[in-house]
Motif scaffolding. Structure first.
Motif, PDB file in Angstrom:
ATOM      1  N   GLU A 129       0.810  -1.223   0.000  1.00  0.00           N
ATOM      2  CA  GLU A 129       0.000   0.000   0.000  1.00  0.00           C
ATOM      3  C   GLU A 129       0.842   1.271   0.000  1.00  0.00           C
ATOM      4  O   GLU A 129       0.303   2.383  -0.092  1.00  0.00           O
ATOM      5  CB  GLU A 129      -0.931  -0.003   1.222  1.00  0.00           C
ATOM      6  CG  GLU A 129      -1.938  -1.148   1.228  1.00  0.00           C
ATOM      7  CD  GLU A 129      -2.642  -1.322   2.564  1.00  0.00           C
ATOM      8  OE1 GLU A 129      -2.412  -0.518   3.481  1.00  0.00           O
ATOM      9  OE2 GLU A 129      -3.430  -2.275   2.697  1.00  0.00           O
ATOM     10  N   ASP A 140       0.473   3.919  -2.923  1.00  0.00           N
ATOM     11  CA  ASP A 140      -0.792   4.658  -2.832  1.00  0.00           C
ATOM     12  C   ASP A 140      -0.809   5.610  -1.643  1.00  0.00           C
ATOM     13  O   ASP A 140      -1.508   6.635  -1.688  1.00  0.00           O
ATOM     14  CB  ASP A 140      -1.967   3.691  -2.749  1.00  0.00           C
ATOM     15  CG  ASP A 140      -2.373   3.141  -4.118  1.00  0.00           C
ATOM     16  OD1 ASP A 140      -2.118   3.827  -5.127  1.00  0.00           O
ATOM     17  OD2 ASP A 140      -2.924   2.033  -4.175  1.00  0.00           O
ATOM     18  N   GLN A 141      -0.077   5.290  -0.586  1.00  0.00           N
ATOM     19  CA  GLN A 141       0.011   6.220   0.543  1.00  0.00           C
ATOM     20  C   GLN A 141       0.655   7.526   0.110  1.00  0.00           C
ATOM     21  O   GLN A 141       0.241   8.611   0.542  1.00  0.00           O
ATOM     22  CB  GLN A 141       0.787   5.595   1.701  1.00  0.00           C
ATOM     23  CG  GLN A 141       0.017   4.498   2.427  1.00  0.00           C
ATOM     24  CD  GLN A 141       0.744   3.980   3.656  1.00  0.00           C
ATOM     25  OE1 GLN A 141       1.874   4.365   3.938  1.00  0.00           O
ATOM     26  NE2 GLN A 141       0.089   3.099   4.394  1.00  0.00           N
ATOM     27  N   LYS A 165       0.710   8.560  -3.160  1.00  0.00           N
ATOM     28  CA  LYS A 165      -0.203   9.130  -4.157  1.00  0.00           C
ATOM     29  C   LYS A 165      -1.366   9.868  -3.499  1.00  0.00           C
ATOM     30  O   LYS A 165      -1.738  10.965  -3.910  1.00  0.00           O
ATOM     31  CB  LYS A 165      -0.747   8.015  -5.062  1.00  0.00           C
ATOM     32  CG  LYS A 165      -1.753   8.470  -6.112  1.00  0.00           C
ATOM     33  CD  LYS A 165      -2.217   7.334  -6.992  1.00  0.00           C
ATOM     34  CE  LYS A 165      -3.215   6.428  -6.299  1.00  0.00           C
ATOM     35  NZ  LYS A 165      -4.551   7.071  -6.164  1.00  0.00           N
ATOM     36  N   ASP A 166      -1.921   9.268  -2.444  1.00  0.00           N
ATOM     37  CA  ASP A 166      -3.123   9.812  -1.806  1.00  0.00           C
ATOM     38  C   ASP A 166      -2.835  10.817  -0.698  1.00  0.00           C
ATOM     39  O   ASP A 166      -3.769  11.367  -0.112  1.00  0.00           O
ATOM     40  CB  ASP A 166      -3.965   8.661  -1.237  1.00  0.00           C
ATOM     41  CG  ASP A 166      -4.437   7.691  -2.317  1.00  0.00           C
ATOM     42  OD1 ASP A 166      -4.532   8.109  -3.492  1.00  0.00           O
ATOM     43  OD2 ASP A 166      -4.697   6.513  -1.994  1.00  0.00           O
ATOM     44  N   GLY A 167      -1.563  11.030  -0.370  1.00  0.00           N
ATOM     45  CA  GLY A 167      -1.227  12.016   0.651  1.00  0.00           C
ATOM     46  C   GLY A 167      -1.378  11.513   2.077  1.00  0.00           C
ATOM     47  O   GLY A 167      -1.396  12.306   3.014  1.00  0.00           O
ATOM     48  N   VAL A 168      -1.465  10.200   2.261  1.00  0.00           N
ATOM     49  CA  VAL A 168      -1.486   9.638   3.616  1.00  0.00           C
ATOM     50  C   VAL A 168      -0.161   9.944   4.294  1.00  0.00           C
ATOM     51  O   VAL A 168      -0.098  10.210   5.504  1.00  0.00           O
ATOM     52  CB  VAL A 168      -1.732   8.113   3.570  1.00  0.00           C
ATOM     53  CG1 VAL A 168      -1.651   7.491   4.954  1.00  0.00           C
ATOM     54  CG2 VAL A 168      -3.095   7.824   2.936  1.00  0.00           C
ATOM     55  N   ASP A 220       4.046  11.743   3.152  1.00  0.00           N
ATOM     56  CA  ASP A 220       4.655  12.660   2.189  1.00  0.00           C
ATOM     57  C   ASP A 220       5.600  11.964   1.218  1.00  0.00           C
ATOM     58  O   ASP A 220       5.618  12.272   0.027  1.00  0.00           O
ATOM     59  CB  ASP A 220       5.407  13.774   2.933  1.00  0.00           C
ATOM     60  CG  ASP A 220       4.484  14.578   3.825  1.00  0.00           C
ATOM     61  OD1 ASP A 220       3.541  15.188   3.290  1.00  0.00           O
ATOM     62  OD2 ASP A 220       4.688  14.584   5.055  1.00  0.00           O
ATOM     63  N   ASP A 245       1.267   9.984 -11.043  1.00  0.00           N
ATOM     64  CA  ASP A 245       0.457  10.357  -9.882  1.00  0.00           C
ATOM     65  C   ASP A 245       1.281  10.781  -8.674  1.00  0.00           C
ATOM     66  O   ASP A 245       0.726  11.108  -7.622  1.00  0.00           O
ATOM     67  CB  ASP A 245      -0.443   9.185  -9.463  1.00  0.00           C
ATOM     68  CG  ASP A 245      -1.482   8.859 -10.529  1.00  0.00           C
ATOM     69  OD1 ASP A 245      -1.937   9.797 -11.217  1.00  0.00           O
ATOM     70  OD2 ASP A 245      -1.832   7.678 -10.686  1.00  0.00           O
ATOM     71  N   VAL A 246       2.617  10.766  -8.813  1.00  0.00           N
ATOM     72  CA  VAL A 246       3.486  11.164  -7.706  1.00  0.00           C
ATOM     73  C   VAL A 246       4.598  12.062  -8.239  1.00  0.00           C
ATOM     74  O   VAL A 246       4.792  12.183  -9.451  1.00  0.00           O
ATOM     75  CB  VAL A 246       4.129   9.936  -7.006  1.00  0.00           C
ATOM     76  CG1 VAL A 246       3.069   9.060  -6.346  1.00  0.00           C
ATOM     77  CG2 VAL A 246       4.985   9.133  -7.981  1.00  0.00           C
ATOM     78  N   ASN A 291       4.419  12.634  -2.432  1.00  0.00           N
ATOM     79  CA  ASN A 291       3.072  13.115  -2.733  1.00  0.00           C
ATOM     80  C   ASN A 291       3.156  14.415  -3.542  1.00  0.00           C
ATOM     81  O   ASN A 291       3.914  15.326  -3.183  1.00  0.00           O
ATOM     82  CB  ASN A 291       2.299  13.337  -1.431  1.00  0.00           C
ATOM     83  CG  ASN A 291       0.938  13.964  -1.662  1.00  0.00           C
ATOM     84  OD1 ASN A 291       0.756  15.147  -1.426  1.00  0.00           O
ATOM     85  ND2 ASN A 291      -0.012  13.184  -2.139  1.00  0.00           N
ATOM     86  N   LYS A 292       2.388  14.496  -4.610  1.00  0.00           N
ATOM     87  CA  LYS A 292       2.464  15.670  -5.485  1.00  0.00           C
ATOM     88  C   LYS A 292       2.112  16.965  -4.762  1.00  0.00           C
ATOM     89  O   LYS A 292       2.783  17.984  -4.919  1.00  0.00           O
ATOM     90  CB  LYS A 292       1.536  15.479  -6.682  1.00  0.00           C
ATOM     91  CG  LYS A 292       2.198  14.859  -7.885  1.00  0.00           C
ATOM     92  CD  LYS A 292       1.288  14.959  -9.100  1.00  0.00           C
ATOM     93  CE  LYS A 292       2.053  14.616 -10.364  1.00  0.00           C
ATOM     94  NZ  LYS A 292       1.195  14.753 -11.561  1.00  0.00           N
TER      95      LYS A 292
END
Length: 344
Positions: free
Chosen positions: A79, A82-83, A85-88, A90, A139-140, A246-247
């Motif tokens: 995961e 995706d952490q 990508k989703d900003g969970v 940095d 996505d990143v 994270n973007k």
């Protein structure tokens, strides 16, 4: 207009605040860096930590990087991407093969007997991704990609010839590596590296594919006593890794701090992580030798038997990525050319 002492002092104080503003109100940022391995493992201790310290120093202390090891912020290793990508979190470090099929172009570097030296391999992989596979990281904010050193087999029973692998339950770290293990006659069992030690101890698997550098982190040299490598500069396989941000975490940085991150991305970071892998390989091998373990190097003739048998992986991979509209042979040739370029 009469200037009172009070208004004069107020004006002086205001001017002083304006003078101090850039320093006093310069943006400070804390970035949470999440990964799967314990803090003493090669990558967190010899790559992430020095990378973070370099970023902190070059930012004048305005960027603080907090390391969170061994999935301390929750979730499972697959995961991690995706952490980011989703900003969970940095920033993450992850194994690309933990999410099968997500990075088909990047998979080419996992083909058997392709990569040897992890520094040259990491530089080659970085350039390869920048030229051919940036869409897989759209996505990143990609900091860097890299590979590990020559992959080999660590087993309870000695593996001295191809036939010894037949039916053996062997841990594979990615989809492509599992295809290779099948071609070689083994029964592949996919799992993230943190699960390897327990799986070996409980007999879920009889052997594992990992490079020397990760051996100490999961105490493999204490659980099994046989380690099988190959003649020549190329390993049985390698795995691919990414450091991704994270973007939004990147985009909201002021321009000067973006420059610090950019200056510690790309080839510089790829080489740093590749060198950590190379140093870790020496340390892992040294521990096995110190423990009196059985370190086997298959001779040239036996190595060639494995190479011929594993060659079928390419045909399988070419077809699979071809079905997605990807020219596998062209990408493999590009990867080989870049590895040769950086291996000189």
């Amino acid at each position: 207009m009469t200037i009172t002492r009070k208004s004069f002092l107020g004006a002086v104080a205001g001017a002083a605040m304006l003078t101090l503003a850039p320093a006093a109100f310069a943006q400070n940022v804390t970035l949470r860096f999440h990964q799967m391995l314990p803090p003493q493992a090669t990558i967190p201790s010899k790559a992430i930590k020095p990378w973070a310290e370099k970023v902190e120093k070059e930012s004048g202390g305005r960027i603080k990087v907090q390391q969170f090891n061994a999935m301390a912020l929750g979730g499972k290793p697959p995961e991690l991407f995706d952490q980011a990508k989703d900003g969970v979190v940095d920033i993450i470090w992850t194994v690309l093969g933990y999410t099968p099929g997500r990075f088909p172009k990047a998979e080419v570097f996992e083909l058997p007997f392709l990569v040897g030296d992890p520094v040259a391999g990491s530089k080659a992989f970085q350039e390869y991704v920048e030229k051919n596979a940036m869409d897989e990281f759209k996505d990143v904010k990609l900091i860097a990609v890299h590979v590990h050193g020559p992959g080999l087999i660590h087993s309870k029973d000695p593996v001295t010839k191809l036939e010894d692998l037949k039916g053996m339950k062997v841990r594979g770290g990615s989809r492509v590596i599992n295809i290779m293990l099948e071609q070689l006659g083994a029964t592949p069992i996919g799992m993230p590296v943190p699960a390897v030690g327990e799986a070996l101890s409980k007999g879920v698997i009889s052997a594992t594919t990992i490079p020397w550098e990760v051996v100490p982190a999961v105490k493999v040299q204490q659980i099994v006593k046989n380690h099988t490598g190959f003649t020549g500069s190329k390993g049985l396989y390698t795995q691919t890794f990414a450091v991704a941000m994270n973007k939004a975490s990147y985009d909201k940085l002021p321009a000067d701090l973006k420059k610090v991150i950019d200056a510690n991305s790309g080839q510089i970071a790829a080489a740093m992580f590749g060198q950590a892998m190379a140093d870790g390989d020496k340390a892992g091998l040294g521990l096995a030798q110190k423990g009196g373990n059985n370190v086997i190097t298959l001779d040239a003739a036996e190595t060639q038997r494995w190479q011929r048998t594993a060659a079928g992986v390419r045909a399988v991979w070419y077809k699979e990525v071809g079905d997605k509209g990807i020219d596998g042979p062209k990408l493999a040739a590009e990867a080989e050319a870049l590895i040769a370029k950086y291996s000189k």
